[in-house]
Design an enzyme around this catalytic site. Structure first.
Site, short mmCIF file in Angstrom:
data_model
loop_
_atom_site.label_atom_id
_atom_site.label_comp_id
_atom_site.label_asym_id
_atom_site.label_seq_id
_atom_site.Cartn_x
_atom_site.Cartn_y
_atom_site.Cartn_z
N LYS A 4 4.04 -8.32 -14.41
CA LYS A 4 5.00 -9.41 -14.23
C LYS A 4 4.37 -10.75 -14.54
O LYS A 4 3.23 -11.01 -14.18
CB LYS A 4 5.55 -9.38 -12.80
N SER B 43 13.35 -11.96 -9.30
CA SER B 43 12.53 -12.53 -10.36
C SER B 43 11.82 -11.48 -11.21
O SER B 43 11.18 -11.82 -12.20
CB SER B 43 11.48 -13.47 -9.75
N SER C 116 13.23 -9.96 -5.05
CA SER C 116 12.89 -9.98 -6.47
C SER C 116 12.56 -8.63 -7.08
O SER C 116 12.46 -8.51 -8.29
CB SER C 116 11.71 -10.94 -6.70
#
Length: 469
Positions: free
Chosen positions: A78, A153, A177
Site C-alpha cells: 500500500k 484507503s 480502510s
C-alpha cells in the site's frame, strides 16, 4: 493459475513445484499490463526487482527444505507503507519519491514469509479519506463498475485483488480502510485487533492497524498468522491466540448470540442494499444455528468522536515528513491547520476520554451479544471522484457520502476491536456490498470461524468482474 487463485492455493502449488515463482510473477505482471489501465490500482512498479526475487525464490524451491508459507506469492504494498527498495510518497505531491532503505515491521514479516513485492497500490494522500484518489497518482476505479470508487484507503489493494491482478494485497485500516474497499470491491477484509500486528508507531492513538486484503477467509487467517508474532519490544501486544488462526477455518463453532445492527451509529441514512447485505448474512448465520437478536450500540459520545477526528487524527498529520506541505490536497491542508490550533492538553483530554469510554463500548461484547453484525458501509460504492472533490471543495462542511462510508467502521478502530467485511450481496447492477462482523476484544478466532462457515454459501472466492475474466 486462474485470476481467482487464492494466495494459500498459489503458495501450495509453488511448494509442490506445479508452478514456478517466475511463472507466477510473469502471470500477474502481464495481467497488470493488460488490464489495470482504467482501474489504476498499481501506481508504482519495479518489475526487474520482482523478477530477480522470483528467480531467487525459484532456486529456494529447487533446493527444498523448510520453505516459508508464502514463498513466491507476489503482493502489492500500500502507498502508505514503507518497504526497502521502494519509494513511499504517501500518495502526495508534497513527498519525495526517494527509495526507502528500511521496512515497516509488517513488510519485514511478509518478506520473511516469502512474499514478493510486485509494486505499490494506490491510496488517498496520508490515509484519512474513504476513497483512493489523489493528485499524484489519480483515482482508483471499481473493477465491477469503472464509474464507481474502489473505496479507501486501501482501494488500490482491493481493486487489484478482486480483478485478479494480485492474489492478495498488503493493506492498513485506521477507520475502515481495509473493510470499506472490501465492501466496494467484493473482497475479504479482516481488520486485526489493536496490538495484534507489530508496529513501530501506533498511529492515530493506536487506531491504525496493518493487515491484508484477500480473496478467501483462509488467506486472511494465514496472513494474520504471519503478521502477528508476539512483539516483546512493543508498548503492548494482543494476547496470543490458542492456536494459529488458519486452524480456525473449518473448526466447529458453538451457537452464538449475533447482535444485528442496521441503524448507523452516526445517525445517517443507510442504503437499503446495505441493510439487505447484513440481513442476508444474518439469515445464513441463523441457518447455521446461531441466534440473531436486534442490537442497539451504545457508542462513543459526540465529544469523543469529534476529538478523535479533530485532535488526534489531525495532529498525526503534522508529524509526517513533507518536503512541501503547500502541495497537499486542500482538505489535508485544512486538517493540518486545524491540528495546529489545538494544544497538548486537549490531546491528553481526548485520549483519556477515549480510553474511559472504550471500556463501556467493549463491555457490550459478551454481555449483550457475542458478535455484532452490521452493514460494512451505509452506502454502496459512490461515483468515482465525488468524495475527494467534495472534501476539497468544502473541508469543513458535512460530507454525507464520506461519513456514510465510515458510519459502521470507524468506531471499531477507536475501540481496538477486530472486524471482518464479507462480500455477501450484490446490487441489481452487480455492485458488491459487504456485511461486517465485529468481534469482542482480541477475538479474531471467532470471526475466522464464522466467516469461514458462511463462505461456501456465498461463493465469493471465485467471483471475478466480467471485464477481468
Amino acid at each position: 493459475m486462474e485470476p481467482t487463485t487464492t494466495a494459500t492455493a498459489l503458495a501450495a502449488a509453488i511448494r509442490r513445484s506445479e508452478v514456478s515463482p517466475v511463472e507466477v510473477a510473469e502471470y500477474y505482471l502481464d495481467r497488470v499490463d493488460r488490464l489495470d489501465g482504467p482501474v489504476n490500482s498499481i501506481v508504482w512498479r519495479d518489475d526487474e526487482r520482482l523478477m530477480a526475487d522470483a528467480r531467487a525464490a525459484e532456486k529456494q524451491v529447487a533446493e527444498g527444505g523448510d520453505l516459508p508459507p508464502f514463498l513466491g506469492v507476489p503482493i502489492p504494498v500500500k502507498e502508505l507503507t514503507t518497504a526497502a527498495g521502494q519509494p513511499n510518497t504517501r500518495g502526495s505531491l508534497g513527498f519525495s519519491d526517494q527509495v526507502q532503505t528500511e521496512d515497516d515491521l509488517c513488510i519485514g514479516l511478509l518478506r520473511r514469509a516469502g512474499a514478493l513485492f510486485m509494486g505499490r497500490s494506490n491510496s488517498p494522500e496520508l490515509g484519512p479519506m474513504s476513497v483512493s484518489d489523489n493528485r499524484r497518482y489519480g483515482r482508483t476505479a471499481n473493477p465491477w463498475d469503472l464509474s464507481r470508487t474502489a473505496g479507501g484507503s486501501s482501494g488500490g489493494a482491493a481493486a487489484a485483488v478482486v480483478a485478479g491482478l494480485a492474489p492478495a494485497a498488503q493493506a492498513s485500516d485506521g477507520g475502515g480502510s481495509i473493510r470499506m474497499p472490501s465492501s466496494c470491491c467484493g473482497t475479504v477484509g479482516l481488520k486485526p485487533s489493536r496490538g495484534r500486528v507489530p508496529q513501530l508507531v501506533g498511529a492515530w492513538d493506536h487506531g491504525v492497524t496493518d493487515g491484508m486484503i484477500t480473496r478467501s477467509v483462509l488467506d486472511a487467517a494465514a496472513f494474520l498468522d504471519v503478521l502477528s508474532p508476539f512483539d516483546p519490544l512493543a508498548w503492548y501486544s494482543a494476547p496470543q491466540p490458542e492456536r494459529p488462526f488458519a486452524e480456525e477455518v473449518g473448526r466447529d463453532q458453538a451457537p452464538l448470540r449475533i447482535g444485528l445492527l442496521t441503524e448507523a451509529p452516526t445517525g445517517l441514512p443507510v442504503d437499503p442494499e446495505c441493510v439487505l447485505a447484513a440481513q442476508r448474512l444474518a439469515a445464513e448465520l441463523e441457518r447455521l444455528g446461531h441466534v440473531v437478536v436486534p442490537a442497539t450500540l451504545h457508542g462513543y459520545s459526540e465529544p469523543a468522536v469529534r476529538g478523535y477526528l479533530d485532535v488526534i487524527v489531525n495532529a498525526s498529520l503534522l508529524v509526517l515528513p513533507y518536503e512541501d506541505a503547500s502541495l497537499a490536497e486542500p482538505y489535508i491542508q485544512h486538517r493540518m491547520a486545524r491540528g495546529r490550533e489545538r494544544h497538548a492538553g486537549e490531546y491528553a483530554a481526548v485520549d483519556a476520554l477515549l480510553q474511559i469510554e472504550t471500556r463501556a463500548v467493549n463491555a457490550q461484547w459478551g454481555r449483550d451479544w457475542d458478535v455484532l453484525l452490521t452493514p460494512t458501509m451505509a452506502t454502496v460504492a459512490p461515483p468515482i471522484g465525488t468524495v475527494l472533490e467534495e472534501a476539497n471543495a468544502d473541508p469543513e462542511g458535512p460530507r454525507v457520502a464520506e461519513n456514510q462510508m465510515i458510519s459502521f467502521t470507524s468506531f471499531v478502530n477507536i475501540a481496538g476491536l477486530p472486524a471482518i467485511s464479507l462480500p455477501v450481496h450484490r446490487t441489481p447492477e452487480g455492485i458488491p456490498v459487504g456485511a461486517q462482523l465485529v468481534g469482542g476484544p482480541f477475538d479474531e478466532a471467532t470471526l475466522v470461524r464464522l466467516a469461514a462457515s458462511v463462505e461456501p454459501a456465498f461463493g465469493w472466492t471465485t467471483s471475478l468482474p466480467p471485464a477481468f475474466a
